[in-house]
Scaffold this motif. Sequence first.
Motif, mmCIF file in Angstrom:
data_model
loop_
_atom_site.group_PDB
_atom_site.id
_atom_site.type_symbol
_atom_site.label_atom_id
_atom_site.label_comp_id
_atom_site.label_asym_id
_atom_site.label_seq_id
_atom_site.Cartn_x
_atom_site.Cartn_y
_atom_site.Cartn_z
ATOM 1 N N VAL A 41 0.717 -1.212 -0.209
ATOM 2 C CA VAL A 41 -0.191 0.277 -0.269
ATOM 3 C C VAL A 41 1.209 1.123 -0.272
ATOM 4 N N GLU A 42 0.629 2.015 -1.019
ATOM 5 C CA GLU A 42 1.290 3.098 -0.710
ATOM 6 C C GLU A 42 1.479 4.269 0.489
ATOM 7 N N GLY A 43 2.676 4.088 0.855
ATOM 8 C CA GLY A 43 3.018 4.960 1.284
ATOM 9 C C GLY A 43 3.170 4.800 2.993
ATOM 10 N N ARG A 44 2.821 3.370 3.252
ATOM 11 C CA ARG A 44 2.534 2.485 4.323
ATOM 12 C C ARG A 44 4.144 2.885 5.250
ATOM 13 N N PRO A 45 4.661 2.597 5.893
ATOM 14 C CA PRO A 45 5.857 2.523 6.546
ATOM 15 C C PRO A 45 6.590 1.137 6.533
ATOM 16 N N ILE A 46 5.805 0.272 6.374
ATOM 17 C CA ILE A 46 6.326 -1.129 6.029
ATOM 18 C C ILE A 46 7.057 -1.219 4.536
ATOM 19 N N THR A 47 5.990 -0.890 3.242
ATOM 20 C CA THR A 47 5.712 -0.491 1.813
ATOM 21 C C THR A 47 6.875 0.916 1.687
ATOM 22 N N LEU A 48 7.480 1.137 2.453
ATOM 23 C CA LEU A 48 8.970 1.891 1.950
ATOM 24 C C LEU A 48 10.003 1.541 3.121
ATOM 25 N N GLU A 49 10.013 0.414 3.289
ATOM 26 C CA GLU A 49 10.970 -0.706 4.270
ATOM 27 C C GLU A 49 11.275 -1.913 2.878
ATOM 28 N N ARG A 50 10.605 -1.862 2.686
ATOM 29 C CA ARG A 50 10.167 -3.225 1.800
ATOM 30 C C ARG A 50 10.879 -2.132 0.465
ATOM 31 N N MET A 51 11.213 -1.724 -0.063
ATOM 32 C CA MET A 51 11.064 -1.067 -1.407
ATOM 33 C C MET A 51 12.209 -0.029 -1.760
ATOM 34 N N ALA A 52 13.414 0.210 0.090
ATOM 35 C CA ALA A 52 14.448 0.876 0.157
ATOM 36 C C ALA A 52 15.233 0.390 -0.481
ATOM 37 N N GLY A 53 15.772 -0.510 -0.063
ATOM 38 C CA GLY A 53 17.184 -1.636 -0.623
ATOM 39 C C GLY A 53 16.430 -1.581 -2.284
ATOM 40 N N TYR A 54 15.539 -1.916 -3.091
ATOM 41 C CA TYR A 54 15.742 -1.903 -4.421
ATOM 42 C C TYR A 54 15.691 -0.291 -5.017
ATOM 43 N N LEU A 55 15.425 0.517 -4.204
ATOM 44 C CA LEU A 55 15.470 2.623 -4.840
ATOM 45 C C LEU A 55 16.300 2.329 -4.733
ATOM 46 N N ASP A 56 17.961 2.602 -3.176
ATOM 47 C CA ASP A 56 19.249 2.714 -3.069
ATOM 48 C C ASP A 56 19.509 1.970 -4.523
ATOM 49 N N VAL A 57 19.722 0.705 -4.883
ATOM 50 C CA VAL A 57 20.385 0.081 -6.043
ATOM 51 C C VAL A 57 20.126 1.054 -7.370
ATOM 52 N N MET A 58 18.848 1.049 -7.399
ATOM 53 C CA MET A 58 18.425 1.985 -8.764
ATOM 54 C C MET A 58 18.989 2.859 -8.639
ATOM 55 N N ARG A 59 18.922 4.063 -8.086
ATOM 56 C CA ARG A 59 19.901 5.008 -7.880
ATOM 57 C C ARG A 59 21.325 4.451 -7.987
ATOM 58 N N GLU A 60 22.142 3.824 -6.984
ATOM 59 C CA GLU A 60 22.927 3.710 -7.778
ATOM 60 C C GLU A 60 23.935 3.568 -8.365
ATOM 61 N N ARG A 61 22.680 2.719 -9.546
ATOM 62 C CA ARG A 61 23.023 2.652 -11.155
ATOM 63 C C ARG A 61 22.439 3.242 -12.105
ATOM 64 N N GLY A 62 21.900 4.310 -11.488
ATOM 65 C CA GLY A 62 21.639 5.416 -12.653
ATOM 66 C C GLY A 62 20.183 5.011 -13.220
ATOM 67 N N GLN A 63 19.562 3.906 -12.618
ATOM 68 C CA GLN A 63 18.310 3.239 -13.550
ATOM 69 C C GLN A 63 17.459 4.106 -12.535
ATOM 70 N N GLU A 64 15.689 4.309 -13.212
ATOM 71 C CA GLU A 64 14.610 4.755 -13.016
ATOM 72 C C GLU A 64 13.713 4.045 -12.271
ATOM 73 N N PRO A 65 13.498 3.877 -11.439
ATOM 74 C CA PRO A 65 12.949 2.880 -10.251
ATOM 75 C C PRO A 65 11.337 3.074 -11.548
ATOM 76 N N LEU A 66 10.483 1.626 -11.173
ATOM 77 C CA LEU A 66 8.833 1.524 -12.174
ATOM 78 C C LEU A 66 8.606 1.438 -10.288
ATOM 79 N N LEU A 67 7.416 1.829 -9.882
ATOM 80 C CA LEU A 67 6.697 1.455 -8.543
ATOM 81 C C LEU A 67 6.132 0.968 -8.955
ATOM 82 N N LEU A 68 4.562 0.220 -8.475
ATOM 83 C CA LEU A 68 3.792 -0.252 -8.919
ATOM 84 C C LEU A 68 2.997 -0.524 -7.381
ATOM 85 N N ALA A 69 1.929 0.397 -7.215
ATOM 86 C CA ALA A 69 1.855 0.181 -5.948
ATOM 87 C C ALA A 69 0.349 -0.396 -5.676
ATOM 88 N N GLY A 70 -0.008 -1.845 -4.768
ATOM 89 C CA GLY A 70 -1.298 -1.960 -4.544
ATOM 90 C C GLY A 70 -1.291 -2.951 -3.482
#
Length: 334
Positions: free
Chosen positions: A190-219
């Motif tokens: 669910v978008e914005g929930r702390p647990i969602t942010l926690e689970r996607m945090a590492g993915y977002l960090d890696v995407m940023r480090e590799r210069g790639q655009e993330p694609l987030l599909l909340a639900g």
Amino acid sequence: MARRPTIIDVANCAGVSKSTVSLVLKESPLVREETRAQVRQAMNELGYVYNRAAANLRSTNAGLIGLVINDLRNPFFTEFATSAQMALSGRGYATVVANTDEDPGLQAQVVGSMIEHGISALVISPTYGAEEDTFGPLARAGIPVLQVLRQVDPSERFPFASLDYARGGRLAAEHLLNLGARRIAFAGGVEGRPITLERMAGYLDVMRERGQEPLLLAGRSSRAFGRDTAVALSEDRPEVDAVICFNDLVGLGMLSGFLSVGRRVGRDIRIVGFDDIEECIMAYPPLSSVRCDIAGFGRGTAATLLDWLEEGRRPPPESRAPVSLVARASSLGA
């Protein structure tokens, strides 16, 4: 006339929990002699007098632990609850378990009922919303309360134990990139929930480090959402060649969704789930997943709570258990 000291006053003076004082008063062998002496010294300083007759009326609920879970239909939470309950039982404690079904009103109701029935301590994987309705009464009850897997009360009143979700997201993203994935999406939560942010945090960090655009599909974190999202991705975003899922239920739904449109999981599209529930190894193809060792976490939670309850060793404000990646055919291919 001065107020008579209470068991809570003794607990505060001795620096232990109310339940630990209660165990000392009942001469329980579970309490260390050092702690027992500490409690007795506090009783002497305060002039506390134990009303044994009144205590006997309450003794039927001694050693009762509350376990409140936000969604027992999810195998992840079921395994946690079962493991914690079995570990508590092995130490001689009875457990009362309640499923709140993500309903904050129901959560407040069952917690209030548990307090009224004299639980000695509580483990709660909380739902979101109306937090004070649940945690206010718990604070006033003065019993050990451990938040697990989700943290909705960020104060130090209620220690929090969970898993290193951010590390899990990083492991999944690096795994997929090392396999040659070029466009990785994150699906579920669910978008914005702390647990969602926690689970996607590492993915977002890696995407940023590799210069790639993330694609987030909340639900919703369900099989149905996973299946529908797989079909939609195949039609609208065919360039996506890998997906990290919020949990294994989303991943299992994606397996069937991609199969229904003829995309070969592990070759045309790579999938990594999160939690590594038992069904992952039995699916076809077997689902890669971030392994959380939820059974071990459940046993550890029980041990932490009982150390607090019996010995007065309050856990740290926050702790995280390690995770690992289990790679299977859904990301590796046949």
